[in-house]
Structures are given as C-alpha cells and as structure tokens.
Design a protein around this motif. Structure first.
Motif, PDB file in Angstrom:
ATOM      1  N   VAL A   1      54.001  -2.911  36.350  1.00  0.00           N
ATOM      2  CA  VAL A   1      53.658  -1.806  37.239  1.00  0.00           C
ATOM      3  C   VAL A   1      52.998  -0.696  36.432  1.00  0.00           C
ATOM      4  O   VAL A   1      53.483  -0.309  35.367  1.00  0.00           O
ATOM      5  CB  VAL A   1      54.918  -1.255  37.935  1.00  0.00           C
ATOM      6  N   ILE A   2      51.882  -0.175  36.925  1.00  0.00           N
ATOM      7  CA  ILE A   2      51.203   0.944  36.272  1.00  0.00           C
ATOM      8  C   ILE A   2      51.553   2.235  37.016  1.00  0.00           C
ATOM      9  O   ILE A   2      51.313   2.356  38.220  1.00  0.00           O
ATOM     10  CB  ILE A   2      49.681   0.747  36.237  1.00  0.00           C
ATOM     11  N   ILE A   3      52.143   3.168  36.278  1.00  0.00           N
ATOM     12  CA  ILE A   3      52.590   4.440  36.836  1.00  0.00           C
ATOM     13  C   ILE A   3      51.562   5.512  36.493  1.00  0.00           C
ATOM     14  O   ILE A   3      51.361   5.830  35.319  1.00  0.00           O
ATOM     15  CB  ILE A   3      53.967   4.842  36.268  1.00  0.00           C
ATOM     16  N   GLY A   4      50.918   6.074  37.495  1.00  0.00           N
ATOM     17  CA  GLY A   4      49.941   7.128  37.271  1.00  0.00           C
ATOM     18  C   GLY A   4      50.624   8.479  37.113  1.00  0.00           C
ATOM     19  O   GLY A   4      51.462   8.852  37.940  1.00  0.00           O
ATOM     20  N   VAL A   5      50.262   9.213  36.041  1.00  0.00           N
ATOM     21  CA  VAL A   5      50.865  10.518  35.782  1.00  0.00           C
ATOM     22  C   VAL A   5      49.809  11.529  35.349  1.00  0.00           C
ATOM     23  O   VAL A   5      48.763  11.164  34.809  1.00  0.00           O
ATOM     24  CB  VAL A   5      51.949  10.438  34.676  1.00  0.00           C
ATOM     25  N   ASP A   6      50.094  12.798  35.609  1.00  0.00           N
ATOM     26  CA  ASP A   6      49.333  13.890  35.017  1.00  0.00           C
ATOM     27  C   ASP A   6      50.042  14.225  33.716  1.00  0.00           C
ATOM     28  O   ASP A   6      51.159  14.747  33.714  1.00  0.00           O
ATOM     29  CB  ASP A   6      49.339  15.094  35.962  1.00  0.00           C
ATOM     30  N   ALA A   7      49.430  13.924  32.593  1.00  0.00           N
ATOM     31  CA  ALA A   7      50.092  14.038  31.289  1.00  0.00           C
ATOM     32  C   ALA A   7      50.059  15.451  30.700  1.00  0.00           C
ATOM     33  O   ALA A   7      50.359  15.636  29.525  1.00  0.00           O
ATOM     34  CB  ALA A   7      49.468  13.059  30.313  1.00  0.00           C
ATOM     35  N   LYS A   8      49.716  16.448  31.533  1.00  0.00           N
ATOM     36  CA  LYS A   8      49.787  17.844  31.087  1.00  0.00           C
ATOM     37  C   LYS A   8      50.658  18.665  32.027  1.00  0.00           C
ATOM     38  O   LYS A   8      50.521  19.883  32.124  1.00  0.00           O
ATOM     39  CB  LYS A   8      48.384  18.442  30.990  1.00  0.00           C
ATOM     40  N   SER A   9      51.570  17.979  32.712  1.00  0.00           N
ATOM     41  CA  SER A   9      52.424  18.633  33.704  1.00  0.00           C
ATOM     42  C   SER A   9      53.803  18.924  33.122  1.00  0.00           C
ATOM     43  O   SER A   9      54.797  18.274  33.466  1.00  0.00           O
ATOM     44  CB  SER A   9      52.534  17.752  34.960  1.00  0.00           C
ATOM     45  N   VAL A  10      53.866  19.898  32.239  1.00  0.00           N
ATOM     46  CA  VAL A  10      55.142  20.338  31.672  1.00  0.00           C
ATOM     47  C   VAL A  10      55.953  21.032  32.770  1.00  0.00           C
ATOM     48  O   VAL A  10      55.408  21.872  33.481  1.00  0.00           O
ATOM     49  CB  VAL A  10      54.893  21.338  30.516  1.00  0.00           C
ATOM     50  N   PRO A  11      57.226  20.691  33.005  1.00  0.00           N
ATOM     51  CA  PRO A  11      58.095  19.823  32.208  1.00  0.00           C
ATOM     52  C   PRO A  11      58.344  18.447  32.843  1.00  0.00           C
ATOM     53  O   PRO A  11      59.365  17.829  32.571  1.00  0.00           O
ATOM     54  CB  PRO A  11      59.404  20.623  32.211  1.00  0.00           C
ATOM     55  N   LEU A  12      57.433  17.991  33.689  1.00  0.00           N
ATOM     56  CA  LEU A  12      57.667  16.729  34.399  1.00  0.00           C
ATOM     57  C   LEU A  12      57.120  15.518  33.658  1.00  0.00           C
ATOM     58  O   LEU A  12      57.831  14.532  33.435  1.00  0.00           O
ATOM     59  CB  LEU A  12      57.069  16.786  35.813  1.00  0.00           C
ATOM     60  N   THR A  13      55.840  15.567  33.303  1.00  0.00           N
ATOM     61  CA  THR A  13      55.207  14.463  32.578  1.00  0.00           C
ATOM     62  C   THR A  13      54.201  15.046  31.605  1.00  0.00           C
ATOM     63  O   THR A  13      53.192  15.616  32.019  1.00  0.00           O
ATOM     64  CB  THR A  13      54.491  13.486  33.536  1.00  0.00           C
ATOM     65  N   PHE A  14      54.485  14.923  30.319  1.00  0.00           N
ATOM     66  CA  PHE A  14      53.567  15.479  29.320  1.00  0.00           C
ATOM     67  C   PHE A  14      53.665  14.683  28.036  1.00  0.00           C
ATOM     68  O   PHE A  14      54.687  14.067  27.726  1.00  0.00           O
ATOM     69  CB  PHE A  14      53.860  16.966  29.067  1.00  0.00           C
ATOM     70  N   TRP A  15      52.578  14.699  27.287  1.00  0.00           N
ATOM     71  CA  TRP A  15      52.475  13.920  26.063  1.00  0.00           C
ATOM     72  C   TRP A  15      53.190  14.652  24.926  1.00  0.00           C
ATOM     73  O   TRP A  15      52.903  15.809  24.632  1.00  0.00           O
ATOM     74  CB  TRP A  15      51.006  13.718  25.717  1.00  0.00           C
ATOM     75  N   ASP A  16      54.142  13.987  24.294  1.00  0.00           N
ATOM     76  CA  ASP A  16      54.899  14.549  23.184  1.00  0.00           C
ATOM     77  C   ASP A  16      54.251  14.108  21.875  1.00  0.00           C
ATOM     78  O   ASP A  16      54.271  12.926  21.532  1.00  0.00           O
ATOM     79  CB  ASP A  16      56.349  14.058  23.245  1.00  0.00           C
ATOM     80  N   GLU A  17      53.685  15.058  21.155  1.00  0.00           N
ATOM     81  CA  GLU A  17      52.973  14.738  19.911  1.00  0.00           C
ATOM     82  C   GLU A  17      53.911  14.216  18.828  1.00  0.00           C
ATOM     83  O   GLU A  17      53.486  13.497  17.924  1.00  0.00           O
ATOM     84  CB  GLU A  17      52.222  15.970  19.402  1.00  0.00           C
ATOM     85  N   LYS A  18      55.189  14.586  18.890  1.00  0.00           N
ATOM     86  CA  LYS A  18      56.141  14.136  17.874  1.00  0.00           C
ATOM     87  C   LYS A  18      56.529  12.674  18.070  1.00  0.00           C
ATOM     88  O   LYS A  18      56.535  11.887  17.122  1.00  0.00           O
ATOM     89  CB  LYS A  18      57.384  15.016  17.904  1.00  0.00           C
ATOM     90  N   THR A  19      56.859  12.301  19.298  1.00  0.00           N
ATOM     91  CA  THR A  19      57.302  10.936  19.564  1.00  0.00           C
ATOM     92  C   THR A  19      56.163  10.004  19.916  1.00  0.00           C
ATOM     93  O   THR A  19      56.321   8.780  19.908  1.00  0.00           O
ATOM     94  CB  THR A  19      58.317  10.919  20.717  1.00  0.00           C
ATOM     95  N   LYS A  20      54.998  10.583  20.257  1.00  0.00           N
ATOM     96  CA  LYS A  20      53.840   9.813  20.718  1.00  0.00           C
ATOM     97  C   LYS A  20      54.171   9.036  21.994  1.00  0.00           C
ATOM     98  O   LYS A  20      53.673   7.936  22.225  1.00  0.00           O
ATOM     99  CB  LYS A  20      53.339   8.846  19.634  1.00  0.00           C
ATOM    100  N   LEU A  21      55.019   9.641  22.819  1.00  0.00           N
ATOM    101  CA  LEU A  21      55.404   9.041  24.099  1.00  0.00           C
ATOM    102  C   LEU A  21      55.293  10.087  25.199  1.00  0.00           C
ATOM    103  O   LEU A  21      55.292  11.297  24.932  1.00  0.00           O
ATOM    104  CB  LEU A  21      56.838   8.518  24.055  1.00  0.00           C
ATOM    105  N   LEU A  22      55.223   9.614  26.430  1.00  0.00           N
ATOM    106  CA  LEU A  22      55.269  10.529  27.562  1.00  0.00           C
ATOM    107  C   LEU A  22      56.685  11.084  27.668  1.00  0.00           C
ATOM    108  O   LEU A  22      57.669  10.346  27.539  1.00  0.00           O
ATOM    109  CB  LEU A  22      54.899   9.797  28.854  1.00  0.00           C
ATOM    110  N   SER A  23      56.786  12.385  27.878  1.00  0.00           N
ATOM    111  CA  SER A  23      58.083  13.036  27.965  1.00  0.00           C
ATOM    112  C   SER A  23      58.185  13.780  29.291  1.00  0.00           C
ATOM    113  O   SER A  23      57.208  13.910  30.026  1.00  0.00           O
ATOM    114  CB  SER A  23      58.252  14.005  26.789  1.00  0.00           C
ATOM    115  N   GLY A  24      59.396  14.274  29.610  1.00  0.00           N
ATOM    116  CA  GLY A  24      59.580  15.092  30.793  1.00  0.00           C
ATOM    117  C   GLY A  24      60.601  14.532  31.772  1.00  0.00           C
ATOM    118  O   GLY A  24      61.089  13.406  31.651  1.00  0.00           O
ATOM    119  N   TYR A  25      60.920  15.364  32.739  1.00  0.00           N
ATOM    120  CA  TYR A  25      61.917  15.022  33.761  1.00  0.00           C
ATOM    121  C   TYR A  25      61.521  13.784  34.557  1.00  0.00           C
ATOM    122  O   TYR A  25      62.294  12.833  34.688  1.00  0.00           O
ATOM    123  CB  TYR A  25      62.091  16.228  34.690  1.00  0.00           C
ATOM    124  N   ASP A  26      60.310  13.783  35.085  1.00  0.00           N
ATOM    125  CA  ASP A  26      59.852  12.628  35.867  1.00  0.00           C
ATOM    126  C   ASP A  26      59.731  11.380  35.006  1.00  0.00           C
ATOM    127  O   ASP A  26      60.028  10.271  35.454  1.00  0.00           O
ATOM    128  CB  ASP A  26      58.507  12.929  36.538  1.00  0.00           C
TER     129      ASP A  26
END
Length: 255
Positions: A36-61
């Motif tokens: 399944v491909i999950i579409g996200v806005d990767a600049k939507s802090v704090p729900l879905t955002f790119w974490d430069e430290k972990t190199k993973l998508l982070s956030g509540y959602d």
C-alpha cells in the motif's frame, strides 16, 4: 524558532511483516502492487514530516499509520506528495491512501472513502503577535493566506478578503505571516497551534475559528477491504490505549 524540514525523500518505506502466505497486500488488485502506498505531505509538522536525524517520516499521523498497518499485517510505503494534488494522485492510482491531516468534508466525500475519525480538528487563524487584529471580523478586506488543498477557502471567502493567497507548503504560509506579506493565515488548527507554541513571542492564534471537523484516513472508494482493515486497526488502537499513547507523545492535552 521551529525549524521545518526542507524536504523529504520521495519514499520512506518502512515495511511491516509480510502478509500471510498466499495473500496479496490490500491495494494491489487494481495496480499490481504488492504493498500500500500512503500519500503524505512531508512538511506537515507535527503530523507527517521528514526527520533529518532518522531519515524517516516522523509525526503523529506517521506513527498511527505504522501501527495500523502493522496490525493489519500489510506492507506499506510512504510517498511524499504535493498536498494540493492528493485527489489526482489517488484517482490516478499513484497512491492508495491519504494519511496526513485530511479533514472530513462533504466535498471531499466525493473523492474518498473516509475511515473513522481519529482527531478533532478546527480551522484556526494565525496572526503576528503585534497585529491589531483580534477577531475574524477584523480581517474583512485584508490579505489572508491558506495552505493550498486545505478546506479553508470558503471561510476565507466569507470574510471578503482584499486578496486570497494560496501556498503550496505550510512553512511558506507561516513565513508570509511573519514577513507581513499576508495579514493572517487560516489552516488546520493542529499546525497553527504547534507552530505558535514553538515560535514564542512571534504569533497569536485568534479565538475565532471554524467549527470542528475530524481528521480521517482517505481511501480509494473502490478499495473497501483496505478501508475495513484500517478502521479495525484504528478502533482496536483506541480500545487498548495505543492511540492515546501516540497522541500523548505528540500533544500535551488529553484527546
């Protein structure tokens, strides 16, 4: 000052355990995909955002989605999308799900099958701390901006603005308020509240707001099986306290 991520890789693909033997992941029938491909806005802090430290998508959602797909035993992949293009991405089978602060509206119900709501949301108004505006009525005839693709448009138009600006990315919307390019920003309260808290003595959130509507997962209406699996996972997470634990990780007040 809150530093927003400058970008996100197109694919953050943390896979869950493989589906049961002989069973293809839901969402593959119409596309030939096995995940399944999950579409996200990767600049939507704090729900879905790119974490430069972990190199993973982070956030509540992002955390909710990972837990839900783990419980559903489905392989998945996050894909960064332009928020304003989410309906087109879903219609063209580029993604199977939108999970990134998607507000339930009657208009959107034409394009999505919504999951059960998982978050109470409102459209909020952000102004500079030194702004003279105190209520929404003070914004009549002013320059108001929104996050393109959000459901804020009708409310903004009801204020008869001198100009109605749309911004593709949330950081640019908030920067426009800060610089004075626009008089106010109207978008989802979860983003405005988080940004105001993390930029002290810079902004104010007006008490006026649009009545609450929930966030939900948006699924291709043809994929009823996937919707059922997501709803079950969300309901189970709510029942056993997992949803509340994830909420407390990202927000201070009780759900």
């Amino acid at each position: 000052m809150l530093a927003f991520a400058a970008g996100c890789s197109q694919q953050d693909a943390p896979k869950t355990a493989a589906p049961a033997a002989g069973k293809q992941s839901t969402g593959a029938d119409a596309t030939g995909r096995t995940h399944v491909i999950i579409g996200v806005d990767a600049k939507s802090v704090p729900l879905t955002f790119w974490d430069e430290k972990t190199k993973l998508l982070s956030g509540y959602d992002a955390d909710l989605a990972r837990e839900a797909f783990k419980r559903a035993n489905l392989e998945y992949e996050f894909k960064s999308i332009v928020w304003a293009d989410k309906e087109k991405e879903l219609k063209n089978k580029k993604i199977d799900v939108v999970w990134s602060g998607l507000t339930i509206t009657d208009e959107r119900a034409k394009d999505y099958a919504f999951s059960v709501p998982y978050y109470k949301n409102r459209q909020a108004i952000l102004v500079r701390i030194d702004s003279p505006f105190q209520t929404k009525e003070d914004l009549r005839g002013k320059v108001i901006g929104e996050h393109k693709g959000s459901p804020s448009g009708p409310f903004i138009q009801s204020l008869s603005p001198a100009k109605h600006e749309e911004f593709l990315e949330l950081p640019d919307l908030f920067a426009a308020v800060m610089s004075g390019k626009i008089d106010a920003a109207v978008t989802d309260g979860v983003f405005i509240d988080y940004y105001a808290i993390h930029t002290p003595k810079t902004f104010r959130v007006l008490n006026d707001h649009v009545p609450e509507r929930g966030f939900a997962v948006g699924v291709d209406p043809a994929n009823k099986e996937l919707l059922t699996q997501i709803n079950k996972a969300l309901s189970d997470m709510e029942a056993d306290g997992t949803a509340q634990a994830i909420y407390k990780k990202w927000f201070s007040e009780k759900k």
